[in-house]
Design a protein around this motif. Structure first.
Motif, short mmCIF file in Angstrom:
data_model
loop_
_atom_site.label_atom_id
_atom_site.label_comp_id
_atom_site.label_asym_id
_atom_site.label_seq_id
_atom_site.Cartn_x
_atom_site.Cartn_y
_atom_site.Cartn_z
N ARG A 169 2.42 -0.64 -14.65
CA ARG A 169 1.92 0.47 -13.93
C ARG A 169 0.67 -0.12 -12.66
O ARG A 169 0.75 0.19 -11.79
CB ARG A 169 0.81 1.09 -14.96
N ILE A 170 0.19 -1.31 -13.15
CA ILE A 170 -0.57 -1.93 -12.16
C ILE A 170 0.13 -2.60 -10.84
O ILE A 170 -0.27 -2.32 -9.65
CB ILE A 170 -1.17 -3.13 -12.64
N TRP A 171 1.40 -3.05 -11.03
CA TRP A 171 2.34 -3.48 -10.27
C TRP A 171 2.80 -2.19 -9.16
O TRP A 171 2.67 -2.35 -7.93
CB TRP A 171 3.51 -3.86 -10.87
N ALA A 172 2.94 -1.07 -9.82
CA ALA A 172 3.40 -0.01 -9.14
C ALA A 172 2.04 0.63 -8.09
O ALA A 172 2.17 0.86 -7.07
CB ALA A 172 3.78 1.36 -9.97
N TYR A 173 0.95 0.62 -8.84
CA TYR A 173 -0.27 1.04 -8.01
C TYR A 173 -0.48 0.57 -6.79
O TYR A 173 -0.87 0.77 -5.75
CB TYR A 173 -1.32 1.17 -8.88
N THR A 174 -0.46 -0.98 -7.04
CA THR A 174 -0.73 -2.24 -6.01
C THR A 174 0.22 -2.10 -4.86
O THR A 174 -0.19 -2.08 -3.61
CB THR A 174 -0.78 -3.51 -6.76
N VAL A 175 1.42 -2.00 -5.23
CA VAL A 175 2.43 -2.01 -4.16
C VAL A 175 2.07 -0.98 -3.32
O VAL A 175 2.14 -0.69 -1.99
CB VAL A 175 3.94 -2.11 -4.61
N TYR A 176 2.01 0.49 -3.84
CA TYR A 176 2.13 1.74 -3.32
C TYR A 176 0.64 1.88 -2.33
O TYR A 176 1.02 2.45 -1.12
CB TYR A 176 2.12 2.82 -4.24
N LEU A 177 -0.27 1.60 -2.86
CA LEU A 177 -1.59 1.81 -2.31
C LEU A 177 -1.61 0.57 -1.04
O LEU A 177 -1.99 1.02 0.04
CB LEU A 177 -2.62 1.53 -3.29
N ALA A 178 -0.82 -0.48 -1.38
CA ALA A 178 -0.90 -1.36 -0.09
C ALA A 178 0.08 -0.83 1.16
O ALA A 178 -0.33 -0.85 2.25
CB ALA A 178 -0.39 -2.80 -0.77
N VAL A 179 0.98 -0.08 0.82
CA VAL A 179 1.87 0.36 1.84
C VAL A 179 1.03 1.59 2.33
O VAL A 179 1.10 1.75 3.70
CB VAL A 179 3.20 1.04 0.92
N LEU A 180 0.54 2.21 1.68
CA LEU A 180 -0.26 3.58 2.19
C LEU A 180 -1.38 2.90 3.12
O LEU A 180 -1.47 3.67 4.23
CB LEU A 180 -0.95 4.39 1.15
N ILE A 181 -2.13 2.06 2.71
CA ILE A 181 -3.37 1.38 3.38
C ILE A 181 -2.86 0.76 4.78
O ILE A 181 -3.22 1.16 5.97
CB ILE A 181 -4.16 0.26 2.90
N LEU A 182 -1.53 0.11 4.87
CA LEU A 182 -1.12 -0.65 6.17
C LEU A 182 -0.42 0.38 6.98
O LEU A 182 -0.30 -0.05 8.01
CB LEU A 182 -0.37 -1.60 5.64
N GLY A 205 2.19 2.23 12.12
CA GLY A 205 2.53 3.19 13.00
C GLY A 205 2.07 3.27 14.38
O GLY A 205 2.66 3.49 15.16
N VAL A 206 0.64 3.01 14.48
CA VAL A 206 0.36 2.84 15.96
C VAL A 206 0.87 1.87 16.79
O VAL A 206 1.15 1.83 17.86
CB VAL A 206 -1.44 2.97 15.64
N ILE A 207 1.04 0.73 15.95
CA ILE A 207 1.70 -0.38 16.63
C ILE A 207 2.99 -0.22 17.19
O ILE A 207 3.46 -0.45 18.07
CB ILE A 207 1.53 -1.75 15.92
N TRP A 241 -9.82 2.40 14.53
CA TRP A 241 -10.39 3.21 13.64
C TRP A 241 -9.88 4.39 13.43
O TRP A 241 -9.97 5.42 12.11
CB TRP A 241 -11.76 3.68 14.44
N SER A 242 -9.16 4.93 14.07
CA SER A 242 -8.31 6.39 13.81
C SER A 242 -7.12 5.98 12.75
O SER A 242 -7.18 6.64 11.90
CB SER A 242 -7.55 6.63 14.98
N ALA A 243 -6.60 4.69 12.95
CA ALA A 243 -5.74 4.30 11.90
C ALA A 243 -6.33 4.21 10.47
O ALA A 243 -5.91 4.39 9.27
CB ALA A 243 -4.93 3.09 12.25
N ALA A 244 -7.51 3.57 10.45
CA ALA A 244 -8.34 3.32 9.32
C ALA A 244 -8.68 4.71 8.73
O ALA A 244 -8.82 4.96 7.48
CB ALA A 244 -9.73 2.51 9.63
N LEU A 277 -7.68 8.47 4.51
CA LEU A 277 -7.02 9.85 3.97
C LEU A 277 -6.08 9.90 2.79
O LEU A 277 -5.89 10.50 1.99
CB LEU A 277 -6.68 10.78 5.03
N LEU A 278 -4.91 8.98 3.16
CA LEU A 278 -3.70 8.82 2.32
C LEU A 278 -4.24 8.11 0.89
O LEU A 278 -3.71 8.56 -0.02
CB LEU A 278 -2.98 7.74 3.06
N VAL A 279 -5.21 7.26 0.85
CA VAL A 279 -5.56 6.54 -0.21
C VAL A 279 -6.60 7.69 -0.89
O VAL A 279 -6.34 7.84 -2.42
CB VAL A 279 -6.57 5.48 0.00
N TYR A 280 -7.12 8.36 -0.44
CA TYR A 280 -7.82 9.85 -1.24
C TYR A 280 -6.95 10.52 -1.79
O TYR A 280 -7.08 11.02 -3.04
CB TYR A 280 -8.71 10.38 -0.06
N LEU A 281 -5.92 11.01 -1.06
CA LEU A 281 -4.69 11.75 -1.63
C LEU A 281 -4.06 11.31 -2.86
O LEU A 281 -3.83 11.76 -3.79
CB LEU A 281 -3.70 12.21 -0.48
#
Length: 394
Positions: A289-302, A307-309, A375-378, A383-387
């Protein structure tokens, strides 16, 4: 259904679903295969999908980004788990990725155009998802390339129709619909009738499916009844109230940190219903469960930063990815949403996250002033982390 077909029984698939997936499993079983063989074949398709994703990422952004993209894709527990489940997620993803790989990594020769049409045709008779997006993609190609695109589009369309045509004809004859799988009205009704922002909580889909089946003898008659019920719901509740309700629920369901995999671990929503990995060791379950959360949240944050780059460096490709994401999110606004639906767009997020990770590593070695767009990307990342995490605190 596959077991019945493999043993020669007469069985009719509910026309809500396209027929290819149970047909493929039935072919494996009829040839002497088993569930294990199906799982091996799907694992091979996942590996092929990862290879094609590597090729696409390298084509656009180089080897470093390609390696990180592939790693993030294969580290996602839900995606890998679906290679072992009897669901069409991984085969469908492999078909769509293959079509994109053919369209991007080289000149679209006549043979490539035919291959694209075949792969997309197979995707249409495997899973209800891409149908409305394909005409939009064809229009976009025409707008971009003009009449030069017409011969290749015609070849791709001919190949697609050759694959989908027999299913369309049979469905028209037996069920009164041309679609390979006609679940739009059912999904819409359940989607606007759902009440919970979480998967598998206060589920109504089983009850609605039984009601749908009992409503009329033919699929087209059932669809007419569904359409009337949807009209009644819209008139009684109003579009504004429905839209507000959908926005307050759908994307929490879609982006929730828990997935179809983690919901089956002890303490998850599926195990609470008596299914899933009920006897999994506690330590292993916690680690997974920790593995799943960590990978998924890392992808959402990055992903928003990447996408902007990507937009600044590969605008046409990024525009196509944004169009695909926009289409998927628009469908998820009204359809009956599950976390498994994000399997189909996770490769885009993995690619963007990889771009951000590689660029961040390079920037750390040669620090520069952060550009304003960060700042827009952040904000999008927040928002994604909140969801993803809001359901934890409900």
């Amino acid at each position: 259904m596959a077991s019945r077909w493999a043993s020669g029984q007469t069985a009719t698939l509910e026309p809500l679903w396209p027929p290819l997936y149970p047909q493929a499993i039935a072919a494996v079983l009829a040839a002497g295969g088993s569930r294990g063989v199906v799982q091996v074949l799907q694992a091979a398709l996942l590996a092929m999908c990862a290879c094609m994703l590597f090729g696409l990422a390298r084509h656009w952004f180089g080897t470093a980004v390609a390696l990180v993209t592939t790693a993030l894709f294969l580290l996602d527990s839900q995606t890998v788990a679906f290679a072992l489940y009897l669901w069409p997620e991984v085969p469908h993803l492999a078909l769509v990725t293959g079509a994109v790989w053919l369209a991007v990594t080289g000149p679209v020769t006549p043979w490539r155009a035919i291959g694209i049409g075949v792969l997309l045709g197979l995707a249409l008779v495997l899973k209800n998802l891409l149908g409305p997006a394909l005409p939009l993609a064809a229009l976009a190609l025409f707008a971009w390339h003009g009449t030069r695109a017409l011969p290749r589009l015609a070849l791709a369309l001919a190949a697609l129709l050759a694959i989908v045509g027999p299913t369309m004809i049979q469905n028209l004859r037996d069920n009164g619909t041309l679609l390979p799988g006609d679940s739009a009205r059912f999904n819409l009704l359940v989607g606007i009738s759902d009440t919970s922002p979480r998967n598998f909580v206060d589920e109504i889909v089983g009850e609605e499916f039984n009601r749908y089946q009992a409503s009329a003898p033919r699929h087209d008659q059932r669809n007419a009844i569904l359409a009337a019920r949807i009209d009644d719901l819209v008139r009684s509740r109003g579009w504004r109230a429905i839209a507000a309700s959908q926005l307050g629920r759908q994307y929490f369901r879609l982006f929730d940190k828990d997935s179809f995999f983690t919901d089956q671990l002890p303490g998850g929503a599926i195990t609470a219903a008596g299914f899933g990995y009920r006897e999994a060791p506690a330590l292993l379950s916690t680690a997974l469960r920790i593995w799943a959360y960590t990978v998924y949240l890392a992808v959402l944050i990055l992903a928003p930063f990447g996408g902007v780059i990507c937009w600044r460096r590969q605008r046409p490709a990024t525009l196509a990815m944004l169009g695909y994401l926009g289409f998927t999110l628009a469908v998820c606004l009204v359809a009956h949403v599950k976390t498994r639906y994000r399997v189909q767009f996770l490769p885009v997020f993995c690619l963007w996250a990889a771009v951000a990770a590689v660029e961040g590593w390079l920037a750390a070695r040669a620090p520069v002033r952060p550009p304003r767009w960060m700042w827009s990307a952040a904000a999008v990342a927040a928002l994604l982390v909140y969801l993803a995490t809001a359901n934890t605190f409900r």
